[in-house]
Write an enzyme that holds these catalytic residues in place. Structure first.
Site, PDB file in Angstrom:
ATOM      1  N   THR A  17       1.189   3.099   3.323  1.00  0.00           N
ATOM      2  CA  THR A  17       2.013   3.955   2.221  1.00  0.00           C
ATOM      3  C   THR A  17       2.400   3.162   0.966  1.00  0.00           C
ATOM      4  O   THR A  17       2.472   1.699   1.437  1.00  0.00           O
ATOM      5  CB  THR A  17       2.952   4.405   2.982  1.00  0.00           C
ATOM      6  N   ASP A  18       2.796   3.455   0.079  1.00  0.00           N
ATOM      7  CA  ASP A  18       3.466   3.005  -0.910  1.00  0.00           C
ATOM      8  C   ASP A  18       4.975   2.821  -0.669  1.00  0.00           C
ATOM      9  O   ASP A  18       5.602   3.240   0.198  1.00  0.00           O
ATOM     10  CB  ASP A  18       3.072   3.557  -2.376  1.00  0.00           C
ATOM     11  N   ALA A  19       5.837   2.349  -1.792  1.00  0.00           N
ATOM     12  CA  ALA A  19       7.190   2.517  -1.680  1.00  0.00           C
ATOM     13  C   ALA A  19       7.766   3.825  -1.292  1.00  0.00           C
ATOM     14  O   ALA A  19       8.965   3.951  -0.870  1.00  0.00           O
ATOM     15  CB  ALA A  19       7.801   1.781  -2.867  1.00  0.00           C
TER      16      ALA A  19
END
Length: 135
Positions: A17-19
């Site tokens: 995932t991203d942030a």
């Protein structure tokens, strides 16, 4: 899709995932790669077969439609189904789903190449004979 669709269960981890906790777009390609690899392995074409025949498969074309986001800890499935079989290539239709909901759809063509020169070569007959009924 059809009875010939292969499905691989996956879990979304933080590394995917991203942030914001949303699956980073390129990771859908990784999920699809895993499904194609396991599909081929289930047909008897694991790394031993590939290495013993001095060949590799490389992605030649990829078209992906992103429909909805997957999130951290989601349980997904990545599918693979042969959509076309050429002399030196295989085209797969692939989907990443959460439950019954399609999140990403792709059409990927992989090319068979000689391991040494990375030049196109025909798919071995033993492999093609098993892939044809899987269409």
């Amino acid at each position: 899709m059809t009875a010939q669709e292969f499905s691989l269960p996956l879990r979304v981890y933080i590394e995917d995932t991203d942030a914001g906790g949303i699956v980073y777009y390129v990771n859908y390609l990784k999920f699809m790669e895993r499904a194609r690899t396991e599909f081929m392995r289930n047909l008897g074409f694991g790394k031993d077969f590939i290495f013993n025949h001095d060949l590799m498969f490389v992605v030649r074309d990829a078209a992906i439609k992103y429909l909805k986001p997957a999130k951290l800890d989601d349980q997904l499935e990545a599918t693979a189904r042969i959509a076309g079989l050429g002399g030196a290539s295989i085209t797969f239709e692939q989907i990443v789903r959460r439950g019954g909901e399609d999140l990403a759809r792709g059409e990927l063509t992989i090319a068979c190449v000689d391991r040494g020169g990375i030049t196109p070569r025909r798919i071995p007959k033993a492999m093609k004979d098993r892939l044809i009924p899987a269409q």
